[in-house]
Write a protein that holds these residues in place. Structure first.
Motif, PDB file in Angstrom:
ATOM      1  N   ALA A   1      46.493  39.485  50.142  1.00 23.91           N
ATOM      2  CA  ALA A   1      45.163  39.500  49.515  1.00 23.91           C
ATOM      3  C   ALA A   1      44.375  40.748  48.949  1.00 23.91           C
ATOM      4  N   ALA A   2      44.641  41.901  49.451  1.00 18.91           N
ATOM      5  CA  ALA A   2      44.678  43.024  48.840  1.00 18.91           C
ATOM      6  C   ALA A   2      45.235  43.309  47.364  1.00 18.91           C
ATOM      7  N   LYS A   3      46.527  43.004  47.735  1.00 16.17           N
ATOM      8  CA  LYS A   3      47.388  43.254  46.150  1.00 16.17           C
ATOM      9  C   LYS A   3      46.878  42.296  45.284  1.00 16.17           C
TER      10      LYS A   3
ATOM     11  N   VAL B   1      34.582  43.977  37.102  1.00 17.42           N
ATOM     12  CA  VAL B   1      33.358  43.508  37.454  1.00 17.42           C
ATOM     13  C   VAL B   1      33.416  42.263  38.618  1.00 17.42           C
ATOM     14  N   ASP B   2      34.549  42.068  38.899  1.00 23.26           N
ATOM     15  CA  ASP B   2      34.759  40.609  39.765  1.00 23.26           C
ATOM     16  C   ASP B   2      34.342  40.950  41.076  1.00 23.26           C
TER      17      ASP B   2
ATOM     18  N   TYR C   1      35.381  49.441  47.799  1.00 28.94           N
ATOM     19  CA  TYR C   1      35.501  47.921  47.043  1.00 28.94           C
ATOM     20  C   TYR C   1      33.958  47.358  47.562  1.00 28.94           C
ATOM     21  N   GLY C   2      33.646  47.525  48.986  1.00 28.51           N
ATOM     22  CA  GLY C   2      32.623  46.785  49.327  1.00 28.51           C
ATOM     23  C   GLY C   2      31.102  47.362  48.601  1.00 28.51           C
ATOM     24  N   SER C   3      31.387  48.800  48.700  1.00 29.56           N
ATOM     25  CA  SER C   3      30.111  49.230  47.827  1.00 29.56           C
ATOM     26  C   SER C   3      30.049  48.884  46.329  1.00 29.56           C
ATOM     27  N   VAL C   4      30.732  48.736  45.754  1.00 34.38           N
ATOM     28  CA  VAL C   4      31.010  48.334  44.380  1.00 34.38           C
ATOM     29  C   VAL C   4      30.667  46.878  44.200  1.00 34.38           C
TER      30      VAL C   4
ATOM     31  N   LEU D   1      41.267  42.924  39.798  1.00 33.99           N
ATOM     32  CA  LEU D   1      40.226  44.085  39.624  1.00 33.99           C
ATOM     33  C   LEU D   1      41.097  44.864  38.492  1.00 33.99           C
ATOM     34  N   ASP D   2      42.222  45.186  38.186  1.00 30.04           N
ATOM     35  CA  ASP D   2      42.871  45.867  37.076  1.00 30.04           C
ATOM     36  C   ASP D   2      42.276  45.335  35.922  1.00 30.04           C
TER      37      ASP D   2
END
Length: 219
Positions: free
Chosen positions: A91-93, A104-105, A128-131, A99-100
């Motif tokens: 999931a992270a990958k 803005v996703d 990632y949570g903050s963005v 995101l690469d």
């Protein structure tokens, strides 16, 4: 763009076509507060610069050649499937791959935050949570959504579903509204307590991007 918005745009274009192709007006441009490029703002976002204007970040992305209205459906589906299966590494990958191309996703940021938290990498999870939260905040703070004049500004229709979910609202009815040269989505919603509320979203950016794409096509 959704088929609903594309149909409305196509009808509008048919009735506004000039007699000759060479008389076609230039494609409209996205109104921004600065001329700073998406790439420059992106560097600041990744460096966790506290001075980033996330609304301008989203608009800069929409104004760039990198713009995509949403991630590839296959990638999105695979990302959520991996998260649902608790395959957090995958999931992270996948989230990072999305995101690469599209930083803005919001969905990808949310999945990456959850996946890295479960993998024990709290530093990445926090970033990632903050963005993701700042991107949502930039939409919510762009207007209260109570009228067309104070509609929340979107750069893609996908953001609409994200905001409704964040506000705990379910859509009952949607209607496109053209007013004073702007395009809005009027959404009748209901919350968890069965209280109804109407929210307006400004769809000027998705419409502008569609018109730019049409203008760029060979005649």
């Amino acid at each position: 763009l959704s088929s609903r918005l594309m149909l409305a745009l196509a009808i509008a274009l048919v009735f506004s076509l000039p007699a000759r192709a060479q008389d076609a007006p230039p494609a409209p441009k996205i109104k921004r507060a600065t001329t700073e490029s998406y790439a420059d703002i992106l560097r600041k976002v990744k460096a966790t610069d506290s001075g980033v204007d996330y609304r301008e970040f989203r608009l800069a992305y929409a104004d760039s050649a990198d713009y995509q209205p949403s991630a590839a459906p296959e990638a999105r589906k695979a990302m959520f499937a991996a998260l649902s299966a608790k395959d957090f590494a995958s999931a992270a990958k996948i989230a990072e791959a999305i995101l690469d191309c599209r930083y803005v996703d919001i969905y990808a940021h949310q999945v990456a935050a959850v996946a890295y938290r479960e993998l024990g990498d709290r530093a990445r999870s926090s970033i990632y949570g903050s963005v993701g939260r700042e991107l949502i905040r930039s939409i919510v703070e762009s207007g209260d959504g109570n009228s067309t004049e104070s509609a929340m500004v979107l750069i893609s229709e996908e953001e609409e579903a994200i905001i409704l979910q964040a506000l705990g609202l379910k859509p009952n009815k949607q209607e496109l509204v053209d007013e004073n040269g702007h395009t809005y989505d009027r959404v009748d919603t209901v919350d968890a307590n069965d209280i109804t509320m109407t929210i307006y979203f400004n769809l000027d950016v998705p419409v502008i991007k569609a018109r730019q794409a049409l203008a760029a096509q060979p005649r």
